[in-house]
Design a protein around this motif. Sequence first.
Motif, PDB file in Angstrom:
ATOM      1  N   LEU A  63      12.075 -36.917   2.032  1.00  0.00           N
ATOM      2  CA  LEU A  63      11.163 -37.742   2.837  1.00  0.00           C
ATOM      3  C   LEU A  63      10.396 -36.869   3.821  1.00  0.00           C
ATOM      4  O   LEU A  63       9.199 -37.089   4.071  1.00  0.00           O
ATOM      5  CB  LEU A  63      11.943 -38.816   3.596  1.00  0.00           C
ATOM      6  CG  LEU A  63      12.485 -39.993   2.778  1.00  0.00           C
ATOM      7  CD1 LEU A  63      13.291 -40.912   3.686  1.00  0.00           C
ATOM      8  CD2 LEU A  63      11.358 -40.769   2.102  1.00  0.00           C
ATOM      9  N   HIS A  64      11.066 -35.883   4.399  1.00  0.00           N
ATOM     10  CA  HIS A  64      10.403 -35.017   5.371  1.00  0.00           C
ATOM     11  C   HIS A  64       9.370 -34.105   4.683  1.00  0.00           C
ATOM     12  O   HIS A  64       8.320 -33.831   5.235  1.00  0.00           O
ATOM     13  CB  HIS A  64      11.429 -34.189   6.129  1.00  0.00           C
ATOM     14  CG  HIS A  64      12.138 -34.982   7.191  1.00  0.00           C
ATOM     15  ND1 HIS A  64      11.661 -35.103   8.475  1.00  0.00           N
ATOM     16  CD2 HIS A  64      13.263 -35.737   7.148  1.00  0.00           C
ATOM     17  CE1 HIS A  64      12.469 -35.875   9.162  1.00  0.00           C
ATOM     18  NE2 HIS A  64      13.442 -36.261   8.390  1.00  0.00           N
TER      19      HIS A  64
ATOM     20  N   ILE B 182      13.679 -42.504  -4.491  1.00  0.00           N
ATOM     21  CA  ILE B 182      12.971 -41.385  -3.853  1.00  0.00           C
ATOM     22  C   ILE B 182      12.869 -40.215  -4.824  1.00  0.00           C
ATOM     23  O   ILE B 182      11.822 -39.584  -4.957  1.00  0.00           O
ATOM     24  CB  ILE B 182      13.697 -40.961  -2.560  1.00  0.00           C
ATOM     25  CG1 ILE B 182      13.572 -42.053  -1.494  1.00  0.00           C
ATOM     26  CG2 ILE B 182      13.129 -39.636  -2.027  1.00  0.00           C
ATOM     27  CD1 ILE B 182      14.443 -41.831  -0.279  1.00  0.00           C
ATOM     28  N   LYS B 183      13.960 -39.938  -5.528  1.00  0.00           N
ATOM     29  CA  LYS B 183      13.986 -38.826  -6.483  1.00  0.00           C
ATOM     30  C   LYS B 183      12.986 -39.036  -7.607  1.00  0.00           C
ATOM     31  O   LYS B 183      12.275 -38.113  -8.025  1.00  0.00           O
ATOM     32  CB  LYS B 183      15.393 -38.665  -7.055  1.00  0.00           C
ATOM     33  CG  LYS B 183      15.545 -37.527  -8.057  1.00  0.00           C
ATOM     34  CD  LYS B 183      16.980 -37.424  -8.540  1.00  0.00           C
ATOM     35  CE  LYS B 183      17.137 -36.293  -9.552  1.00  0.00           C
ATOM     36  NZ  LYS B 183      18.550 -36.187 -10.033  1.00  0.00           N
TER      37      LYS B 183
ATOM     38  N   SER C  95       9.278 -40.702  13.347  1.00  0.00           N
ATOM     39  CA  SER C  95       9.446 -42.066  12.825  1.00  0.00           C
ATOM     40  C   SER C  95      10.490 -42.107  11.721  1.00  0.00           C
ATOM     41  O   SER C  95      11.300 -43.044  11.648  1.00  0.00           O
ATOM     42  CB  SER C  95       8.113 -42.603  12.296  1.00  0.00           C
ATOM     43  OG  SER C  95       7.148 -42.677  13.310  1.00  0.00           O
ATOM     44  N   ILE C  96      10.477 -41.095  10.851  1.00  0.00           N
ATOM     45  CA  ILE C  96      11.485 -41.020   9.790  1.00  0.00           C
ATOM     46  C   ILE C  96      12.879 -40.909  10.396  1.00  0.00           C
ATOM     47  O   ILE C  96      13.809 -41.623  10.006  1.00  0.00           O
ATOM     48  CB  ILE C  96      11.219 -39.825   8.855  1.00  0.00           C
ATOM     49  CG1 ILE C  96       9.946 -40.062   8.039  1.00  0.00           C
ATOM     50  CG2 ILE C  96      12.401 -39.597   7.911  1.00  0.00           C
ATOM     51  CD1 ILE C  96       9.496 -38.854   7.232  1.00  0.00           C
ATOM     52  N   HIS C  97      13.022 -40.003  11.372  1.00  0.00           N
ATOM     53  CA  HIS C  97      14.326 -39.802  12.002  1.00  0.00           C
ATOM     54  C   HIS C  97      14.842 -41.094  12.619  1.00  0.00           C
ATOM     55  O   HIS C  97      15.990 -41.497  12.389  1.00  0.00           O
ATOM     56  CB  HIS C  97      14.218 -38.716  13.076  1.00  0.00           C
ATOM     57  CG  HIS C  97      15.459 -38.561  13.892  1.00  0.00           C
ATOM     58  ND1 HIS C  97      16.472 -37.697  13.554  1.00  0.00           N
ATOM     59  CD2 HIS C  97      15.881 -39.193  15.014  1.00  0.00           C
ATOM     60  CE1 HIS C  97      17.447 -37.798  14.428  1.00  0.00           C
ATOM     61  NE2 HIS C  97      17.105 -38.705  15.331  1.00  0.00           N
ATOM     62  N   LEU C  98      14.004 -41.774  13.402  1.00  0.00           N
ATOM     63  CA  LEU C  98      14.440 -42.987  14.085  1.00  0.00           C
ATOM     64  C   LEU C  98      14.633 -44.154  13.117  1.00  0.00           C
ATOM     65  O   LEU C  98      15.526 -44.975  13.302  1.00  0.00           O
ATOM     66  CB  LEU C  98      13.434 -43.356  15.182  1.00  0.00           C
ATOM     67  CG  LEU C  98      13.343 -42.359  16.336  1.00  0.00           C
ATOM     68  CD1 LEU C  98      12.265 -42.786  17.327  1.00  0.00           C
ATOM     69  CD2 LEU C  98      14.686 -42.207  17.040  1.00  0.00           C
ATOM     70  N   ALA C  99      13.816 -44.212  12.072  1.00  0.00           N
ATOM     71  CA  ALA C  99      13.989 -45.267  11.071  1.00  0.00           C
ATOM     72  C   ALA C  99      15.327 -45.131  10.365  1.00  0.00           C
ATOM     73  O   ALA C  99      16.021 -46.127  10.103  1.00  0.00           O
ATOM     74  CB  ALA C  99      12.849 -45.231  10.055  1.00  0.00           C
TER      75      ALA C  99
ATOM     76  N   ASN D  47      24.455 -33.433  -1.170  1.00  0.00           N
ATOM     77  CA  ASN D  47      24.536 -34.472  -2.195  1.00  0.00           C
ATOM     78  C   ASN D  47      23.176 -35.159  -2.340  1.00  0.00           C
ATOM     79  O   ASN D  47      22.230 -34.862  -1.602  1.00  0.00           O
ATOM     80  CB  ASN D  47      25.645 -35.476  -1.875  1.00  0.00           C
ATOM     81  CG  ASN D  47      25.407 -36.236  -0.571  1.00  0.00           C
ATOM     82  OD1 ASN D  47      24.271 -36.432  -0.136  1.00  0.00           O
ATOM     83  ND2 ASN D  47      26.481 -36.677   0.061  1.00  0.00           N
ATOM     84  N   GLU D  48      23.058 -36.075  -3.284  1.00  0.00           N
ATOM     85  CA  GLU D  48      21.769 -36.702  -3.562  1.00  0.00           C
ATOM     86  C   GLU D  48      21.274 -37.555  -2.404  1.00  0.00           C
ATOM     87  O   GLU D  48      20.060 -37.695  -2.213  1.00  0.00           O
ATOM     88  CB  GLU D  48      21.857 -37.541  -4.845  1.00  0.00           C
ATOM     89  CG  GLU D  48      21.971 -36.697  -6.113  1.00  0.00           C
ATOM     90  CD  GLU D  48      21.660 -37.493  -7.370  1.00  0.00           C
ATOM     91  OE1 GLU D  48      21.474 -38.734  -7.256  1.00  0.00           O
ATOM     92  OE2 GLU D  48      21.593 -36.881  -8.445  1.00  0.00           O
ATOM     93  N   ASP D  49      22.198 -38.140  -1.634  1.00  0.00           N
ATOM     94  CA  ASP D  49      21.779 -38.943  -0.488  1.00  0.00           C
ATOM     95  C   ASP D  49      21.082 -38.075   0.555  1.00  0.00           C
ATOM     96  O   ASP D  49      20.022 -38.434   1.073  1.00  0.00           O
ATOM     97  CB  ASP D  49      22.998 -39.634   0.139  1.00  0.00           C
ATOM     98  CG  ASP D  49      23.619 -40.661  -0.786  1.00  0.00           C
ATOM     99  OD1 ASP D  49      22.885 -41.544  -1.254  1.00  0.00           O
ATOM    100  OD2 ASP D  49      24.816 -40.560  -1.065  1.00  0.00           O
ATOM    101  N   GLU D  50      21.674 -36.927   0.862  1.00  0.00           N
ATOM    102  CA  GLU D  50      21.078 -36.021   1.835  1.00  0.00           C
ATOM    103  C   GLU D  50      19.756 -35.453   1.307  1.00  0.00           C
ATOM    104  O   GLU D  50      18.770 -35.349   2.040  1.00  0.00           O
ATOM    105  CB  GLU D  50      22.047 -34.869   2.149  1.00  0.00           C
ATOM    106  CG  GLU D  50      23.295 -35.277   2.900  1.00  0.00           C
ATOM    107  CD  GLU D  50      23.079 -35.394   4.400  1.00  0.00           C
ATOM    108  OE1 GLU D  50      21.919 -35.280   4.860  1.00  0.00           O
ATOM    109  OE2 GLU D  50      24.071 -35.614   5.118  1.00  0.00           O
ATOM    110  N   LEU D  51      19.743 -35.072   0.026  1.00  0.00           N
ATOM    111  CA  LEU D  51      18.530 -34.490  -0.555  1.00  0.00           C
ATOM    112  C   LEU D  51      17.360 -35.471  -0.504  1.00  0.00           C
ATOM    113  O   LEU D  51      16.215 -35.078  -0.273  1.00  0.00           O
ATOM    114  CB  LEU D  51      18.797 -34.059  -1.995  1.00  0.00           C
ATOM    115  CG  LEU D  51      19.642 -32.797  -2.173  1.00  0.00           C
ATOM    116  CD1 LEU D  51      19.992 -32.597  -3.640  1.00  0.00           C
ATOM    117  CD2 LEU D  51      18.916 -31.574  -1.628  1.00  0.00           C
ATOM    118  N   ALA D  52      17.655 -36.745  -0.708  1.00  0.00           N
ATOM    119  CA  ALA D  52      16.590 -37.752  -0.666  1.00  0.00           C
ATOM    120  C   ALA D  52      16.005 -37.862   0.738  1.00  0.00           C
ATOM    121  O   ALA D  52      14.784 -37.969   0.909  1.00  0.00           O
ATOM    122  CB  ALA D  52      17.127 -39.103  -1.128  1.00  0.00           C
TER     123      ALA D  52
END
Length: 221
Positions: free
Chosen positions: A214-215, A178-179, A40-44, A205-210
């Motif tokens: 989530l996972h 998220i952080k 669900s996270i991936h598809l969202a 970067n922070e976008d990827e880390l966030a």
Amino acid sequence: MVMELEEKFKLRKAEIFATIKKYVTEAKMDISDTVIDNLSIHLALSITRELSGSYIEMSSSQIEQLKQANTYQISQLIIYDLSKKYDVKISEDDICYCAMYLSNMTLLDLDFFSECDIIDQETESITLEAVQEINNRLGLNLKKNDDFYQGLSMHFYPAIQRLKNDEQLHDNVLAGKIKTENETEYKCAMILNDVVKEHYHKSFNEDELAYIALHFGTALR
């Protein structure tokens, strides 16, 4: 604005979870909620970005392998349903990712997955090293959750490809929130990032880390 986007993302993820749950229940598949949550996270995220091209495309050989999976047909139904619901065109790659999540998590076809190269040995090795380091530093044994571990590996593969090709995501408007609100999950993502830096001399970067955080949240709930 951020709060509005966060609520929309949560709602979208919940709706996607319900859609996947409906199909796997009708098909009488033994799929855990952790698997469905990871998918669900991936598809969202895919739908939220409206398939902006951020994901690294699978090779044609990988797509052909995944089309043979016994979960490919139900994945087509799930993606078709979501495409209509959100009025977006969802790529063949995401159908394949969906089939991969559902097949791999329930071990429906071990021979098939032993030949599929979407998650290479290097990615598996780094994921395992990161999970072990998280256990050492934070005392969290994430390896015991096989569903989460496999889901993280599948998310991590395209992320590491983006890192290697200098094509990291830069569209996560919820990264700061998220952080702030997921401290433990973000610490896990940072530890994984430390391992990645040792191997590739590059950092997420922070976008990827966030997104990665989530996972981790799936395992820690």
